[in-house]
Write a protein that holds these residues in place. Structure first.
Motif, short mmCIF file in Angstrom:
data_model
loop_
_atom_site.label_atom_id
_atom_site.label_comp_id
_atom_site.label_asym_id
_atom_site.label_seq_id
_atom_site.Cartn_x
_atom_site.Cartn_y
_atom_site.Cartn_z
N SER A 115 -1.46 -8.55 2.54
CA SER A 115 -0.26 -9.02 1.85
C SER A 115 -0.59 -10.13 0.86
CB SER A 115 0.76 -9.50 2.88
OG SER A 115 0.24 -10.56 3.66
N ILE A 116 -1.52 -11.02 1.23
CA ILE A 116 -1.89 -12.12 0.32
C ILE A 116 -2.62 -11.57 -0.90
CG2 ILE A 116 -3.33 -14.17 0.07
CD1 ILE A 116 -2.72 -14.84 2.97
N LEU A 117 -3.57 -10.67 -0.69
CA LEU A 117 -4.33 -10.11 -1.82
C LEU A 117 -3.43 -9.31 -2.76
CD1 LEU A 117 -7.61 -8.98 -0.01
CD2 LEU A 117 -7.31 -10.93 -1.55
N ILE A 118 -2.57 -8.47 -2.19
CA ILE A 118 -1.67 -7.67 -3.02
C ILE A 118 -0.67 -8.56 -3.74
CG2 ILE A 118 0.15 -5.91 -2.97
CD1 ILE A 118 -1.33 -4.62 -0.62
N GLY A 119 -0.14 -9.56 -3.03
CA GLY A 119 0.80 -10.47 -3.66
C GLY A 119 0.18 -11.26 -4.80
N LEU A 134 2.14 -1.59 -7.90
CA LEU A 134 2.20 -2.27 -6.61
C LEU A 134 3.63 -2.39 -6.11
CD1 LEU A 134 -0.44 -5.11 -7.19
CD2 LEU A 134 -0.71 -3.04 -5.83
N ARG A 135 4.57 -2.56 -7.03
CA ARG A 135 5.98 -2.64 -6.64
C ARG A 135 6.46 -1.32 -6.05
NH1 ARG A 135 9.88 -4.92 -11.14
NH2 ARG A 135 8.32 -6.58 -10.92
N VAL A 136 6.06 -0.22 -6.67
CA VAL A 136 6.45 1.10 -6.15
C VAL A 136 5.89 1.31 -4.74
CG1 VAL A 136 6.15 3.59 -6.44
CG2 VAL A 136 6.70 2.15 -8.43
N PHE A 137 4.61 0.99 -4.57
CA PHE A 137 4.00 1.12 -3.25
C PHE A 137 4.67 0.20 -2.24
CE2 PHE A 137 0.41 3.14 -5.47
CZ PHE A 137 0.13 4.17 -4.57
N SER A 138 5.06 -0.99 -2.68
CA SER A 138 5.72 -1.94 -1.79
C SER A 138 7.06 -1.39 -1.32
CB SER A 138 5.92 -3.28 -2.49
OG SER A 138 4.69 -3.86 -2.84
N TYR A 139 7.85 -0.88 -2.25
CA TYR A 139 9.14 -0.31 -1.87
C TYR A 139 8.97 0.89 -0.95
CZ TYR A 139 11.28 -3.24 -5.49
OH TYR A 139 11.71 -4.31 -6.23
N LEU A 211 0.35 0.84 11.62
CA LEU A 211 1.18 -0.19 12.24
C LEU A 211 1.48 -1.35 11.29
CD1 LEU A 211 2.56 -1.12 14.86
CD2 LEU A 211 0.38 -2.13 15.56
N ALA A 212 0.52 -1.66 10.42
CA ALA A 212 0.64 -2.86 9.57
C ALA A 212 1.24 -2.58 8.20
CB ALA A 212 -0.73 -3.51 9.39
N LEU A 213 1.27 -1.34 7.78
CA LEU A 213 1.56 -1.03 6.37
C LEU A 213 2.91 -1.55 5.90
CD1 LEU A 213 -0.28 0.37 4.37
CD2 LEU A 213 1.05 2.47 4.67
N GLY A 214 3.97 -1.26 6.66
CA GLY A 214 5.30 -1.67 6.22
C GLY A 214 5.43 -3.18 6.08
N GLY A 215 5.00 -3.93 7.08
CA GLY A 215 5.07 -5.38 7.02
C GLY A 215 4.18 -5.96 5.94
N ALA A 220 3.83 -8.92 0.99
CA ALA A 220 3.21 -9.01 -0.34
C ALA A 220 4.24 -9.29 -1.41
CB ALA A 220 2.45 -7.72 -0.65
N ARG A 221 5.42 -8.69 -1.29
CA ARG A 221 6.48 -8.95 -2.26
C ARG A 221 6.93 -10.41 -2.19
NH1 ARG A 221 6.36 -6.52 -6.35
NH2 ARG A 221 8.45 -7.27 -6.81
#
Length: 340
Positions: A115-119, A134-139, A211-215, A220-221
């Motif tokens: 999340s820190i790296l992507i953010g 990255l925004r599309v993947f985040s949503y 397990l971690a992907l959604g959070g 990251a957002r």
């Protein structure tokens, strides 16, 4: 208050929360439909057996007295016997908990650093194609349920491409390492079985990602938005004018305050990983405590359910204490009482 008093204050509050949780768990276990003695011994149990069970487990006494005996046993590590496994619930927890701790640990690492790296990457390339992707993947990561992500990863890596093992903790033919901590990777490394450690790491990688992907994308957002908002603060503009290197400014003076809202959300996400793991453990045949708790619920195993929920509650409270300490370190106003 200083940091030491702040930590003591949070711990005392957490003890009160755990005490309240124990009352809720005990009350729910006693008000569910059905006779606990009949549920434990089965439909064919005799009246004498049922009466003896009630006496042995203090079910013939008032609810306050029952709670006293129950909480006394819990404090001693005694959650009673499981009707699902016919063993002490404490032994079941010790057996199944390490598997869940292992997958939650790797999911936590992925959630925090990912999340820190992507953010940071999205904030650095604000309003560009990279930020948009990255925004599309985040949503998508936030909107897509965890079990859907798990099934997709299982189909892709376990059946279509078959490039990585996805079921269980070890491949067939692999011998589990000697039990030291119950964490296969750590135990294998400690005993010098590096092939077993690598195989266990491959098995845990896909479930940990699922397990971690959604959070991870949600946090990251938060990191991205906080960094974009804080980048226009006067002190950062002044530093830029004084010629402070961009790398130093971003990592030391921009990232730290930007992590405050994200860390609180990360803490909730990390604390919920154990509870959310029951779907992941079921899909990937992972023998963890979440899967054990699900089996106990389906079998109406009240002692096992109470034990699992108490463990989850203590973990949740402990993680919240850690998060409070981290946030207080990042923002001294909170521990000094000026952040409210």
């Amino acid at each position: 208050m200083n940091l030491k008093k702040f930590i003591i204050h949070r711990i005392l509050l957490s003890i009160v929360v755990i005490f309240g949780l124990s009352i809720v768990i005990f009350s729910i276990a006693r008000i569910v439909p059905g006779d606990p003695a009949r549920m434990a011994l089965g439909a064919t149990a005799t009246k004498e057996a049922l009466e003896n069970f009630r006496i042995e487990n203090h079910l013939n006494k008032s609810l306050p007295v029952q709670y006293f005996y129950w909480i006394t046993g819990v404090l001693q590590g005694n959650f009673g016997m499981s009707t699902t496994t016919d063993r002490a619930v404490a032994k079941d927890i010790l057996q199944f908990l390490p598997a869940t701790v292992e997958i939650v640990f790797f999911s936590t690492l992925l959630l925090i650093f990912g999340s820190i790296l992507i953010g940071k990457l999205a904030a650095k390339h604000k309003d560009t194609v990279i930020d948009g992707i990255l925004r599309v993947f985040s949503y998508a990561g936030v909107a897509m349920p965890g079990f859907v992500v798990a099934i997709l990863l299982l189909l892709l890596f376990g059946y279509m491409w078959q490039v990585i093992p996805v079921l269980g903790r070890l491949s067939p033919g692999m011998t589990a390492p000697a039990h030291i901590t119950g964490l296969y990777i750590l135990d294998a490394l400690l005993t010098g079985k590096f092939a077993v450690a690598w195989d266990a790491f491959l098995h845990i990688s896909i479930p940990a990602v699922a397990l971690a992907l959604g959070g991870m994308f949600q946090d990251a957002r938060l990191v991205r938005n906080a960094m974009v908002e804080n980048s226009s603060k006067d002190y950062l503009v002044a530093m830029k004018g004084y010629g402070v290197p961009e790398k130093v400014m971003n990592n030391k003076y921009l990232l730290k305050p930007s992590l405050i809202p994200a860390v609180s959300c990360m803490g909730m996400d990390i604390a919920s990983l154990m509870g959310n793991a029951f779907l992941i453990e079921t899909i990937f045949s992972w023998p963890g405590i979440s899967k054990y708790g699900l089996s106990a619920m389906l079998a109406k195993d009240l002692n096992a359910i109470s034990g699992v929920i108490m463990v989850f509650g203590v973990v949740f409270v402990a993680i919240n204490i850690i998060v409070d300490i981290v946030v207080a370190y990042l923002d001294p106003r909170i521990r000094l009482g000026g952040g409210n």
